[in-house]
Each structure stands twice: as C-alpha cells, then as structure tokens.
Design a protein around this motif. Structure first.
Motif, mmCIF file in Angstrom:
data_model
loop_
_atom_site.group_PDB
_atom_site.id
_atom_site.type_symbol
_atom_site.label_atom_id
_atom_site.label_comp_id
_atom_site.label_asym_id
_atom_site.label_seq_id
_atom_site.Cartn_x
_atom_site.Cartn_y
_atom_site.Cartn_z
ATOM 1 N N ASP A 84 38.245 31.047 -18.358
ATOM 2 C CA ASP A 84 38.191 29.619 -18.028
ATOM 3 C C ASP A 84 38.962 29.288 -16.752
ATOM 4 O OD1 ASP A 84 36.616 29.180 -20.217
ATOM 5 O OD2 ASP A 84 38.218 28.373 -21.478
ATOM 6 N N PRO A 85 40.172 29.855 -16.559
ATOM 7 C CA PRO A 85 40.907 29.519 -15.327
ATOM 8 C C PRO A 85 40.158 29.913 -14.053
ATOM 9 C CG PRO A 85 42.416 30.405 -16.958
ATOM 10 C CD PRO A 85 41.032 30.623 -17.496
ATOM 11 N N ALA A 86 39.470 31.058 -14.048
ATOM 12 C CA ALA A 86 38.719 31.463 -12.857
ATOM 13 C C ALA A 86 37.536 30.542 -12.616
ATOM 14 C CB ALA A 86 38.233 32.907 -13.004
ATOM 15 N N ILE A 87 36.827 30.190 -13.676
ATOM 16 C CA ILE A 87 35.682 29.293 -13.515
ATOM 17 C C ILE A 87 36.142 27.954 -12.952
ATOM 18 C CG2 ILE A 87 33.840 28.070 -14.715
ATOM 19 C CD1 ILE A 87 33.385 31.100 -14.437
ATOM 20 N N ASP A 88 37.240 27.445 -13.493
ATOM 21 C CA ASP A 88 37.791 26.180 -12.996
ATOM 22 C C ASP A 88 38.212 26.311 -11.537
ATOM 23 O OD1 ASP A 88 39.073 23.427 -13.415
ATOM 24 O OD2 ASP A 88 40.803 24.623 -12.812
ATOM 25 N N TYR A 89 38.845 27.430 -11.198
ATOM 26 C CA TYR A 89 39.333 27.632 -9.833
ATOM 27 C C TYR A 89 38.162 27.656 -8.840
ATOM 28 C CZ TYR A 89 41.575 29.695 -5.761
ATOM 29 O OH TYR A 89 42.021 29.936 -4.482
ATOM 30 N N PHE A 90 37.121 28.428 -9.147
ATOM 31 C CA PHE A 90 36.009 28.541 -8.206
ATOM 32 C C PHE A 90 35.159 27.270 -8.167
ATOM 33 C CE2 PHE A 90 37.231 32.983 -8.446
ATOM 34 C CZ PHE A 90 37.066 33.393 -7.143
#
Length: 322
Positions: free
Chosen positions: A173-179
């Motif tokens: 989830d953190p990577a999806i949010d970041y990108f």
C-alpha cells in the motif's frame, strides 16, 4: 520481431537475451567474450520482463542460449520451466540466497537502487536527498523511473520506495500511494534502460542503480551524482541462467563459466557493479563509490518473496497507478 531474432540467431555464435550495451557495460562483456572465447553474441535490448515473456513463447523451440535478468525474474523463469540446471565454475563461492540450489539461476553481480541525477539538467533546483523530496512540485517533469510492470529495475524501485515509506513485501500500500502521488509530478516512465536520456538531460532524475551513475561520472565525465535516499533503499542482485534446450548448450556453458571467472568478474567490477565474487573489485574502483556509511541505508530483501508478490504488484500498478 521474431524474424529479426531468427536472423540474429543464425548470424551469431550464441544468443543472450537482455544484454543491452548501455546497461551494466554489457558492451565490454560481449567484446571480452568474443576476444577470449571467440564467440560473437549480438546486443539485445530487452528488459527482464520481455526476456521472460519471450523465453516462455519460445519454450518449444528456444532461440536464446543464456538469459540475464533481475533476480525475481530468474526465480520465475525456473518456475515456468524455461531454464536448465547448470552450476558454473565458482558456483560454490556464491552465497546462499543468491543462487538456486540446482543452478537454474545464479547471481553474477548486484547494484544499489537510488537516484541517478544529472545536476546540470536540474539548473538551480537542488539535488534531491530523499524519496519525499521527489514529491515536491519543484521536481515536476524531472523524475523518471522504468515501468515497474515490465522492467526489473522499475520493480526494484517500487520495492525500495515501499520499504522506505514503511511498507513490506506483504503490504505494498505505501508504494502504491507513493507512486500515485508521484503521478502529480508528471514522471517520465520508459520501458527500456534510459542511461543516454539521463546523460542528455532529458531525464534529470532517474530511479536507477549506483553502477550506471558511477559509469556516467567516471567514464563519460557527465555532471552526475548518485544519491542513496535518506529513508533507505535496497540492494538487488542480477542473475543469469542457461536456457532449457538451448541451441548451443556447450557454448552457453563456456560463456557462463567465463562470466564467473576472474576475468569476467573484473569486467563487472570495472563497470562499478559489485561482482558476486567480491575479490574481483579493486581498491581503486571501490574508492569511487559513496562511503560505506551511505551504503548502510541499503539492505537486501527476501528475494524469493519478492518474486512471489511481483505479479500482484504488477497488477496493482496497472490498475491503480497508471
């Protein structure tokens, strides 16, 4: 494309998939193989995902003899039944976790994921020092990353950003949010290696490996800097395999033996990669890297789990980031 591959195969002594001349100095390695073994292998500009896809498509009539890819793709290639077991010379010197126990894939070198920055292309904008910096409006249109749904370095960047933002291989989830947030800065997302585009200034900041940045700085005299982001990053191995039912299996084994030899490993070290046989790295070359204290922020991950979750992450990027 398939016709062109067939023509290349007929003209060559052996075929390597995913050995582009601008990536990891494959140009020098292919020249060295021809010089020492007498085998001519053409350059090949696939990325890791394209390599695996083509190996699967050609499973009943293989064209390639050897393949090179990021570790998660090597693990998947074994699972898809497109690799053969082969333990090259010095196989026992490769640490556990960096090779398949049966020799279906094995690490030849590794890199550290960070920011490959063309300082001149930034103008008056400061060199970014963190993942969070890349989200700032001042970097709009300046940040590039290879497509995580196809290129391994793109996926490695997603894994690194995910960890830096507090995620894990069980929680992307953190990577999806970041990108998703990075999309607001209009990033550049190519599918192929983009070394030349950084040198030209077309992509001022690229999520890429240390070895490409050091090569640009020390070999091409480019105004570049490599940054290991403050929140941390990952160390990633690249691996090779003997292709199952390869057209030239004996030549393929010789080539893999050479790549693992003293001379072969020195080619990688001289190109600022970390050879899997660490003694191949000279003190002079090692001195050109960032200090060890900077590399303390770069860590390995569970590469088997990284391979297991890759398809799920790919689907999430396709559905939630693009």
């Amino acid at each position: 494309m398939m016709a062109a591959v067939g023509q290349n195969a007929q003209a060559a002594d052996a075929i390597c998939y995913n050995c582009p001349p601008e990536w990891a100095d494959w140009a020098s390695m292919l020249d060295k193989i021809e010089e020492d073994l007498g085998y001519e292998m053409p350059h090949d500009n696939k990325n890791s995902g394209q390599t695996l896809s083509q190996l699967i498509a050609e499973k009943d009539n293989p064209v390639a003899d050897v393949a090179y890819y990021g570790v998660s793709f090597g693990i998947q290639a074994k699972q898809k039944g497109v690799t053969a077991s082969y333990k090259p010379k010095h196989f026992d010197e490769i640490p556990d976790g960096l090779k398949d126990s049966e020799g279906h894939w094995f690490t030849i070198h590794s890199g550290t994921l960070g920011f490959f920055v063309n300082k001149a292309a930034l103008g008056d904008v400061p060199v970014p020092q963190s993942w969070s910096d890349l989200l700032k409006p001042r970097y709009e249109g300046m940040v590039g990353y290879l497509d995580p749904t196809s290129a391994f370095v793109g996926y490695a960047g997603a894994v690194a950003a995910n960890r830096a933002m507090g995620g894990s291989l069980d929680n992307f989830d953190p990577a999806i949010d970041y990108f998703q947030r990075l999309q607001d800065n209009n990033p550049i997302v190519p599918k192929q290696t983009s070394y030349a585009r950084v040198l030209s200034g077309e992509i001022p900041i690229l999520l890429d490996y240390d070895f490409n940045a050091y090569r640009a700085k020390y070999e091409d005299d480019a105004p570049v800097e490599f940054v290991i982001p403050q929140e941390g990053t990952v160390v990633v191995p690249y691996v090779m395999s003997l292709v199952k039912d390869a057209p030239h299996p004996e030549r393929a084994r010789e080539i893999l033996d050479f790549i693992m030899s003293d001379e072969g490993q020195k080619v990688w070290a001289n190109a600022y990669l970390r050879p899997v046989r660490s003694e191949a790295m000279s003190e002079e070359t090692a001195s050109k890297f960032l200090p060890p204290s900077e590399y303390d922020r770069a860590e390995p991950v569970d590469y088997g789990e990284m391979a297991e979750v890759q398809e799920a992450v790919r689907k999430r990027f396709l559905n939630e980031v693009r």
